[in-house]
Design a protein around this motif. Structure first.
Motif, PDB file in Angstrom:
ATOM      1  N   ASN A 183      11.818   8.210  -5.301  1.00  0.00           N
ATOM      2  CA  ASN A 183      10.697   7.286  -5.481  1.00  0.00           C
ATOM      3  C   ASN A 183      11.189   5.855  -5.654  1.00  0.00           C
ATOM      4  O   ASN A 183      10.604   4.913  -5.097  1.00  0.00           O
ATOM      5  CB  ASN A 183       9.869   7.705  -6.699  1.00  0.00           C
TER       6      ASN A 183
ATOM      7  N   SER B 111       4.846   3.265  -7.050  1.00  0.00           N
ATOM      8  CA  SER B 111       4.045   2.060  -7.264  1.00  0.00           C
ATOM      9  C   SER B 111       4.502   1.318  -8.516  1.00  0.00           C
ATOM     10  O   SER B 111       4.600   0.081  -8.521  1.00  0.00           O
ATOM     11  CB  SER B 111       2.557   2.429  -7.378  1.00  0.00           C
TER      12      SER B 111
ATOM     13  N   HIS C 270       0.845  -1.190   0.000  1.00  0.00           N
ATOM     14  CA  HIS C 270       0.000   0.000   0.000  1.00  0.00           C
ATOM     15  C   HIS C 270       0.884   1.245   0.000  1.00  0.00           C
ATOM     16  O   HIS C 270       1.784   1.373   0.826  1.00  0.00           O
ATOM     17  CB  HIS C 270      -0.895  -0.014   1.250  1.00  0.00           C
ATOM     18  N   VAL C 271       0.620   2.168  -0.933  1.00  0.00           N
ATOM     19  CA  VAL C 271       1.496   3.328  -1.131  1.00  0.00           C
ATOM     20  C   VAL C 271       0.683   4.613  -1.096  1.00  0.00           C
ATOM     21  O   VAL C 271      -0.342   4.739  -1.779  1.00  0.00           O
ATOM     22  CB  VAL C 271       2.227   3.242  -2.492  1.00  0.00           C
ATOM     23  N   THR C 272       1.148   5.592  -0.310  1.00  0.00           N
ATOM     24  CA  THR C 272       0.536   6.917  -0.315  1.00  0.00           C
ATOM     25  C   THR C 272       1.636   7.973  -0.344  1.00  0.00           C
ATOM     26  O   THR C 272       2.825   7.663  -0.395  1.00  0.00           O
ATOM     27  CB  THR C 272      -0.393   7.117   0.900  1.00  0.00           C
TER      28      THR C 272
ATOM     29  N   LYS D   1       3.866   8.977  -5.576  1.00  0.00           N
ATOM     30  CA  LYS D   1       3.320   7.677  -5.180  1.00  0.00           C
ATOM     31  C   LYS D   1       3.023   6.792  -6.388  1.00  0.00           C
ATOM     32  O   LYS D   1       3.152   5.569  -6.307  1.00  0.00           O
ATOM     33  CB  LYS D   1       2.085   7.831  -4.295  1.00  0.00           C
ATOM     34  N   GLY D   2       2.642   7.405  -7.515  1.00  0.00           N
ATOM     35  CA  GLY D   2       2.405   6.613  -8.714  1.00  0.00           C
ATOM     36  C   GLY D   2       3.687   6.018  -9.268  1.00  0.00           C
ATOM     37  O   GLY D   2       3.735   4.827  -9.613  1.00  0.00           O
TER      38      GLY D   2
ATOM     39  N   THR E 274      -3.785   2.145  -9.820  1.00  0.00           N
ATOM     40  CA  THR E 274      -3.285   3.509  -9.719  1.00  0.00           C
ATOM     41  C   THR E 274      -4.332   4.486 -10.250  1.00  0.00           C
ATOM     42  O   THR E 274      -5.339   4.093 -10.820  1.00  0.00           O
ATOM     43  CB  THR E 274      -2.000   3.686 -10.550  1.00  0.00           C
TER      44      THR E 274
ATOM     45  N   GLU F  62      -2.202   1.925  -4.948  1.00  0.00           N
ATOM     46  CA  GLU F  62      -1.914   3.344  -4.735  1.00  0.00           C
ATOM     47  C   GLU F  62      -3.137   4.043  -4.165  1.00  0.00           C
ATOM     48  O   GLU F  62      -4.250   3.908  -4.694  1.00  0.00           O
ATOM     49  CB  GLU F  62      -1.516   4.012  -6.048  1.00  0.00           C
TER      50      GLU F  62
END
Length: 483
Positions: free
Chosen positions: A266, A74, A63-65, A70-71, A95, A169
């Motif tokens: 990132n 991911s 889980h990515v924020t 963040k995209g 996404t 995402e």
């Protein structure tokens, strides 16, 4: 009327779930917290399509924020994880937003769902909601809003296809986001928390960080890139809920498939998330001690993420595409664009109410610094500047997948945002010929101007929706493929 259950009909029904501009702006400014019933409603929608929250644990979620990157994080994480699982494995990626087609948001092994598969699972979700119309509260709509519906569709698709891992995402915020109903992800991560979002949203960096930290879960690895003030907030929250916290180290310089100097941060979070996932039983208990394992280098170099620092040659025109839409991301965009090429034209848009002078100023200042010039000198190297809406065609119509109710109709009819951008540009570049600054009503108008002038290098920035529309109108859809 008999349903065709086609992709086009699915998109038409999906578009009925879009919120209007005012509602979207209110949610954005609240950081996703506007509806306290958001998570309970999402859980009830999940029940109505036949699932319990614990069922989502089978997705094996990363889980990515964050507010920036963040995209890209991911995309990097998905590519690394997929390269380390058996070739028969399925890795899901969810996404937002999409560029040209909604189905880009839901991918299996890097490929967007086909129109047929998207439509199949869409109508399964839609009809389950139709057949169980009792909602959580009298004011809860029978069908969820756009992003929630797509999240439900992603969950249903991934569960139906039996994915082995899912990179998920967050849409907006963290705590109250519709993706945040997975009880036990495998690992979680927070990308950079940009200070410019605090001014836009009217929240303090501490409030934003606390909201983002809401994806951390008891006993689940809680990762973050190095942050400023926000870092301590993230760590404190992780400690409160007993989630093992780690600030990921920045990886050494290496070739990255997504361009831009800022992508190393990132990629560093993606490397940390991939290590964390692969060390779990679901990831095969694979452990890596190096900051950048050798086996991660190739997938990082092969990662693609369309519309972000992307160079697309097409005939006599080279399109430089970057959906950067904040002062910080536009700084990175400017550094990339003027190191990658020498743009002779700019197509730009941003959402209404944004600080036009700051956004354009950040872009120009970064490019100027890269070229050793002043902003005015850099501005004079462009001979065409176009400010357009995100409407797709000169007819005033949108492509179905690009339909947006988020554009304020009053703003649109007057082209108020575009005129504000024009004024800001001329204030930043007082010697720039006003007749070379165009305000137009659609993306197709903008592309027509470029084609008529046969420009060599065209920078498109300020909005991912704009970038997607340009890709559609200029025939750049083949550049959408990932891997």
């Amino acid at each position: 009327m008999t349903r065709t259950k086609s992709y086009a009909e699915a998109i038409s029904l999906l578009n009925t779930c879009q919120s209007n501009a005012a509602a979207i702006e209110a949610v954005r400014k609240s950081g996703g917290r506007l509806q306290e019933l958001g998570i309970p409603e999402m859980l009830d929608y999940l029940r109505r399509i036949g699932y319990k929250p614990d069922d989502l644990n089978a997705l094996n979620v990363i889980h990515v924020t964050g507010t920036k990157g963040k995209g890209s994080t991911s995309a990097f994480a998905e590519r690394i994880v997929r390269s380390h699982l058996p070739s028969s494995s399925k890795v899901g990626l969810y996404t937002s937003p999409h560029l040209c087609a909604v189905r880009e948001r839901i991918r299996i092994n890097g490929e967007p769902l086909s129109e047929e598969v998207f439509a199949k699972y869409f109508f399964e979700v839609w009809e389950r909601l139709e057949n169980d119309p009792k909602t959580l509260t009298p004011t809860t709509p029978v069908f969820p809003i756009y992003f929630r519906l797509l999240t439900l569709l992603a969950f249903h698709t991934f569960l139906s296809l039996g994915v082995d891992a899912t990179v998920l995402e967050v849409g907006i915020g963290g705590t109250y986001d519709s993706t945040n109903i997975v009880p036990k992800p495998i690992t979680t991560g927070v990308s950079s928390l940009g200070m410019d979002h605090t001014a836009i949203l009217g929240n303090t960096i501490e409030e934003i960080a606390r909201n983002k930290a809401g994806i951390y879960k008891l006993g689940v690895p809680a990762l973050s890139v190095p942050q400023d003030r926000a870092g301590q907030v993230l760590e404190n929250y992780a400690n409160e809920i007993h989630a093992p916290f780690q600030v990921v180290p920045i990886i050494p310089e290496t070739s990255l498939g997504i361009r831009g100097d800022h992508q190393r941060i990132n990629a560093s979070l993606a490397v940390g998330l991939a290590k964390s996932f692969l060390a779990s039983p679901q990831g095969g208990n694979q452990t890596f001690s190096e900051i950048l394992p050798e086996s991660f280098v190739k997938p990082l170099a092969e990662t693609k993420w369309p519309g972000r620092c992307q160079r697309v040659p097409r005939g006599k025109v080279t399109w430089l595409l970057d959906g950067a839409h904040t002062t910080e991301s536009l700084t990175s965009c400017g550094e990339w664009a003027w190191s990658e090429a020498k743009p002779t034209a700019l197509i730009f848009n941003c959402s209404g109410g944004r600080a036009s002078d700051q956004l354009l100023g950040s872009l120009l200042q970064a490019g100027a610094s890269k070229c050793g010039q002043s902003k005015e000198e850099l501005g004079s190297t462009l001979d065409t500047v176009i400010f357009c809406t995100n409407v797709t065609y000169t007819s005033g119509a949108f492509k179905g997948d690009l339909t947006s109710n988020a554009i304020d109709p009053n703003d649109l009819s007057q082209l108020a945002t575009q005129h504000a951008l024009r004024d800001a540009w001329l204030a930043l570049n007082p010697c720039f010929p006003p007749e070379q600054v165009h305000v137009v009503a659609s993306i197709e108008h903008a592309v027509n101007i470029i084609n008529s002038q046969n420009k060599a290098e065209v920078l498109v920035a300020g909005s991912l929706h704009l970038v997607g529309g340009v890709m559609e109108v200029a025939g750049l859809q083949d550049a959408l493929g990932m891997n």
